[in-house]
Motif scaffolding. Structure first.
Motif, PDB file in Angstrom:
ATOM      1  N   ALA A  64      46.789  11.439  69.067  1.00 57.75           N
ATOM      2  CA  ALA A  64      47.393  12.706  68.667  1.00 57.75           C
ATOM      3  C   ALA A  64      46.379  13.842  68.624  1.00 57.75           C
ATOM      4  O   ALA A  64      46.659  14.961  69.069  1.00 57.75           O
ATOM      5  N   GLU A  65      45.187  13.569  68.103  1.00 54.92           N
ATOM      6  CA  GLU A  65      44.197  14.638  67.983  1.00 54.92           C
ATOM      7  C   GLU A  65      43.677  15.089  69.338  1.00 54.92           C
ATOM      8  O   GLU A  65      43.328  16.265  69.532  1.00 54.92           O
ATOM      9  N   ASP A  66      43.639  14.170  70.314  1.00 56.37           N
ATOM     10  CA  ASP A  66      43.186  14.551  71.655  1.00 56.37           C
ATOM     11  C   ASP A  66      44.207  15.461  72.328  1.00 56.37           C
ATOM     12  O   ASP A  66      43.844  16.453  72.977  1.00 56.37           O
ATOM     13  N   PHE A  67      45.483  15.127  72.168  1.00 57.57           N
ATOM     14  CA  PHE A  67      46.524  15.954  72.765  1.00 57.57           C
ATOM     15  C   PHE A  67      46.618  17.304  72.064  1.00 57.57           C
ATOM     16  O   PHE A  67      46.878  18.331  72.706  1.00 57.57           O
ATOM     17  N   ALA A  68      46.399  17.316  70.754  1.00 57.60           N
ATOM     18  CA  ALA A  68      46.455  18.579  70.002  1.00 57.60           C
ATOM     19  C   ALA A  68      45.439  19.585  70.534  1.00 57.60           C
ATOM     20  O   ALA A  68      45.691  20.791  70.549  1.00 57.60           O
ATOM     21  N   ALA A  69      44.295  19.085  70.976  1.00 54.87           N
ATOM     22  CA  ALA A  69      43.252  19.971  71.499  1.00 54.87           C
ATOM     23  C   ALA A  69      43.671  20.642  72.802  1.00 54.87           C
ATOM     24  O   ALA A  69      43.096  21.669  73.196  1.00 54.87           O
ATOM     25  N   LEU A  70      44.674  20.071  73.475  1.00 46.93           N
ATOM     26  CA  LEU A  70      45.151  20.628  74.747  1.00 46.93           C
ATOM     27  C   LEU A  70      46.422  21.457  74.584  1.00 46.93           C
ATOM     28  O   LEU A  70      46.829  22.156  75.510  1.00 46.93           O
ATOM     29  N   TRP A  71      47.042  21.382  73.412  1.00 44.90           N
ATOM     30  CA  TRP A  71      48.335  22.029  73.188  1.00 44.90           C
ATOM     31  C   TRP A  71      48.147  23.486  72.793  1.00 44.90           C
ATOM     32  O   TRP A  71      47.230  23.812  72.034  1.00 44.90           O
ATOM     33  N   SER A  72      49.022  24.383  73.278  1.00 42.98           N
ATOM     34  CA  SER A  72      48.859  25.804  72.952  1.00 42.98           C
ATOM     35  C   SER A  72      50.158  26.503  72.548  1.00 42.98           C
ATOM     36  O   SER A  72      50.109  27.636  72.068  1.00 42.98           O
ATOM     37  N   THR A  73      51.310  25.865  72.726  1.00 43.15           N
ATOM     38  CA  THR A  73      52.589  26.511  72.417  1.00 43.15           C
ATOM     39  C   THR A  73      52.942  26.361  70.935  1.00 43.15           C
ATOM     40  O   THR A  73      52.923  25.253  70.412  1.00 43.15           O
ATOM     41  N   PRO A  74      53.273  27.452  70.243  1.00 42.32           N
ATOM     42  CA  PRO A  74      53.674  27.336  68.836  1.00 42.32           C
ATOM     43  C   PRO A  74      54.899  26.431  68.678  1.00 42.32           C
ATOM     44  O   PRO A  74      55.865  26.542  69.435  1.00 42.32           O
ATOM     45  N   LEU A  75      54.850  25.565  67.690  1.00 37.84           N
ATOM     46  CA  LEU A  75      55.917  24.594  67.463  1.00 37.84           C
ATOM     47  C   LEU A  75      56.959  25.121  66.485  1.00 37.84           C
ATOM     48  O   LEU A  75      56.619  25.750  65.481  1.00 37.84           O
ATOM     49  N   ALA A  76      58.224  24.811  66.762  1.00 39.40           N
ATOM     50  CA  ALA A  76      59.287  25.125  65.817  1.00 39.40           C
ATOM     51  C   ALA A  76      59.420  24.036  64.775  1.00 39.40           C
ATOM     52  O   ALA A  76      59.766  24.306  63.622  1.00 39.40           O
ATOM     53  N   PHE A  77      59.119  22.794  65.188  1.00 37.88           N
ATOM     54  CA  PHE A  77      59.333  21.642  64.307  1.00 37.88           C
ATOM     55  C   PHE A  77      58.271  20.600  64.604  1.00 37.88           C
ATOM     56  O   PHE A  77      58.070  20.219  65.761  1.00 37.88           O
ATOM     57  N   LEU A  78      57.586  20.147  63.561  1.00 38.42           N
ATOM     58  CA  LEU A  78      56.521  19.153  63.692  1.00 38.42           C
ATOM     59  C   LEU A  78      56.820  17.990  62.761  1.00 38.42           C
ATOM     60  O   LEU A  78      56.958  18.171  61.549  1.00 38.42           O
ATOM     61  N   SER A 101      44.926  18.493  62.837  1.00 33.80           N
ATOM     62  CA  SER A 101      44.950  18.831  64.256  1.00 33.80           C
ATOM     63  C   SER A 101      46.257  19.473  64.705  1.00 33.80           C
ATOM     64  O   SER A 101      46.268  20.276  65.651  1.00 33.80           O
ATOM     65  N   TRP A 102      47.365  19.170  64.010  1.00 33.74           N
ATOM     66  CA  TRP A 102      48.657  19.672  64.470  1.00 33.74           C
ATOM     67  C   TRP A 102      49.253  20.788  63.634  1.00 33.74           C
ATOM     68  O   TRP A 102      49.965  21.651  64.169  1.00 33.74           O
ATOM     69  N   ALA A 103      49.002  20.837  62.335  1.00 34.79           N
ATOM     70  CA  ALA A 103      49.592  21.891  61.501  1.00 34.79           C
ATOM     71  C   ALA A 103      49.254  23.298  61.993  1.00 34.79           C
ATOM     72  O   ALA A 103      50.116  24.190  61.925  1.00 34.79           O
ATOM     73  N   PRO A 104      48.046  23.557  62.510  1.00 35.09           N
ATOM     74  CA  PRO A 104      47.760  24.904  63.010  1.00 35.09           C
ATOM     75  C   PRO A 104      48.650  25.332  64.176  1.00 35.09           C
ATOM     76  O   PRO A 104      48.755  26.525  64.467  1.00 35.09           O
ATOM     77  N   HIS A 105      49.289  24.379  64.841  1.00 39.04           N
ATOM     78  CA  HIS A 105      50.165  24.711  65.968  1.00 39.04           C
ATOM     79  C   HIS A 105      51.580  25.055  65.530  1.00 39.04           C
ATOM     80  O   HIS A 105      52.408  25.452  66.363  1.00 39.04           O
ATOM     81  N   LEU A 106      51.891  24.893  64.238  1.00 35.44           N
ATOM     82  CA  LEU A 106      53.234  25.177  63.756  1.00 35.44           C
ATOM     83  C   LEU A 106      53.421  26.681  63.590  1.00 35.44           C
ATOM     84  O   LEU A 106      52.618  27.359  62.957  1.00 35.44           O
ATOM     85  N   ALA A 107      54.488  27.202  64.184  1.00 35.36           N
ATOM     86  CA  ALA A 107      54.750  28.640  64.117  1.00 35.36           C
ATOM     87  C   ALA A 107      55.120  29.062  62.703  1.00 35.36           C
ATOM     88  O   ALA A 107      55.609  28.260  61.902  1.00 35.36           O
ATOM     89  N   ALA A 108      54.897  30.328  62.387  1.00 32.22           N
ATOM     90  CA  ALA A 108      55.367  30.874  61.117  1.00 32.22           C
ATOM     91  C   ALA A 108      56.878  30.703  61.055  1.00 32.22           C
ATOM     92  O   ALA A 108      57.588  31.024  62.016  1.00 32.22           O
ATOM     93  N   GLY A 109      57.363  30.156  59.955  1.00 32.62           N
ATOM     94  CA  GLY A 109      58.780  29.874  59.819  1.00 32.62           C
ATOM     95  C   GLY A 109      59.187  28.522  60.362  1.00 32.62           C
ATOM     96  O   GLY A 109      60.331  28.099  60.193  1.00 32.62           O
ATOM     97  N   GLY A 110      58.235  27.838  61.020  1.00 25.71           N
ATOM     98  CA  GLY A 110      58.507  26.504  61.539  1.00 25.71           C
ATOM     99  C   GLY A 110      58.535  25.473  60.431  1.00 25.71           C
ATOM    100  O   GLY A 110      58.105  25.724  59.301  1.00 25.71           O
ATOM    101  N   VAL A 111      59.034  24.294  60.758  1.00 26.46           N
ATOM    102  CA  VAL A 111      59.231  23.252  59.750  1.00 26.46           C
ATOM    103  C   VAL A 111      58.310  22.066  60.010  1.00 26.46           C
ATOM    104  O   VAL A 111      58.217  21.565  61.128  1.00 26.46           O
ATOM    105  N   LEU A 112      57.638  21.649  58.948  1.00 29.41           N
ATOM    106  CA  LEU A 112      56.798  20.455  58.955  1.00 29.41           C
ATOM    107  C   LEU A 112      57.537  19.340  58.240  1.00 29.41           C
ATOM    108  O   LEU A 112      57.928  19.489  57.081  1.00 29.41           O
ATOM    109  N   ALA A 113      57.745  18.222  58.931  1.00 30.61           N
ATOM    110  CA  ALA A 113      58.400  17.058  58.344  1.00 30.61           C
ATOM    111  C   ALA A 113      57.389  15.924  58.233  1.00 30.61           C
ATOM    112  O   ALA A 113      56.632  15.670  59.175  1.00 30.61           O
ATOM    113  N   ILE A 114      57.363  15.251  57.094  1.00 34.25           N
ATOM    114  CA  ILE A 114      56.447  14.134  56.863  1.00 34.25           C
ATOM    115  C   ILE A 114      57.257  12.959  56.351  1.00 34.25           C
ATOM    116  O   ILE A 114      58.033  13.089  55.393  1.00 34.25           O
ATOM    117  N   HIS A 115      57.073  11.804  56.976  1.00 35.31           N
ATOM    118  CA  HIS A 115      57.851  10.617  56.605  1.00 35.31           C
ATOM    119  C   HIS A 115      57.034   9.667  55.735  1.00 35.31           C
ATOM    120  O   HIS A 115      55.806   9.716  55.723  1.00 35.31           O
TER     121      HIS A 115
END
Length: 214
Positions: free
Chosen positions: A125-139, A156-170
């Motif tokens: 996940a952390e390797d792919f996060a380094a390549l990702w650039s699109t703001p996420l609506a839902f993580l 590695s992934w929370a910084p990619h979440l857009a303002a107003g986006g939703v973070l879900a943790i299981h």
């Protein structure tokens, strides 16, 4: 005349409920509903195992006219390895001698009819996060449940979440007697940062909305 309400794809909800995995039906539906209600943008899942939660997210993605991206190395979490509680010998590749959940994941997605809305990435996940650039609506964070890996997924992934986006943790269990504490600690870290407000969750599923100013 008002537009018809967007609803979850029922075929995929049924496929998700019948798929192998550890997501209770009520939590899975809550996950799908939260993804459906998220602002515009991609849905991304960290940790997909055999695809059960992916199918729930696919039910939202199809209804939204989008896709769900999953990232998993498919070698299993610590609890899936030999000698651990959730080890399944049937998931071991005999030629490699290691867990391989990718064939089971692909089978579930194909049988569920979700190949058109699921984009699966086989990577850490952390390797792919380094390549990702699109703001996420839902993580959705549901990867390995050790403190080190859970903290790494959040960082590695929370910084990619857009303002107003939703973070879900299981698997968030405040009481250690109910389960591991790594997901609970990253949930508390996110909430205590002041960057999120909590939404109504379900069971061990926690939902946090990223603040516009964060």
């Amino acid at each position: 005349m008002s537009s018809p309400a967007i609803v979850l794809d029922q075929q995929l909800l049924t496929a998700a409920a019948e798929a192998a995995g550890f997501m209770p039906a009520d939590e899975g539906r809550a996950l799908a509903e939260a993804a459906l209600a998220a602002p515009g943008g991609p849905i991304l899942e960290v940790g997909s195992y055999l695809g059960k939660s992916t199918l729930y997210l696919a039910a939202a993605a199809r209804a939204r006219g989008g896709r769900v991206v999953t990232v998993d190395h498919h070698r299993g979490s610590e609890e899936h390895q030999v000698g651990w509680e959730y080890h399944d010998p049937g998931l071991v590749d005999p030629l490699v001698g290691r867990i391989d959940t990718l064939p089971g994941f692909r089978r579930a997605i194909a049988l569920g009819g979700a190949e058109d809305v699921v984009v699966a990435v086989v990577a850490r996940a952390e390797d792919f996060a380094a390549l990702w650039s699109t703001p996420l609506a839902f993580l959705f964070l549901d990867g390995s449940h050790t403190d080190e890996s859970a903290q790494r997924d959040l960082a590695s992934w929370a910084p990619h979440l857009a303002a107003g986006g939703v973070l879900a943790i299981h698997d968030v269990f405040p009481d250690p007697a109910d389960g591991g504490q790594a997901p609970y600690r990253i949930y508390r870290k996110a909430l205590d940062s002041g960057d999120y407000t909590e939404l109504t969750g379900c069971g061990s599923l926690r939902l946090l909305r990223r603040s516009p100013a964060s």
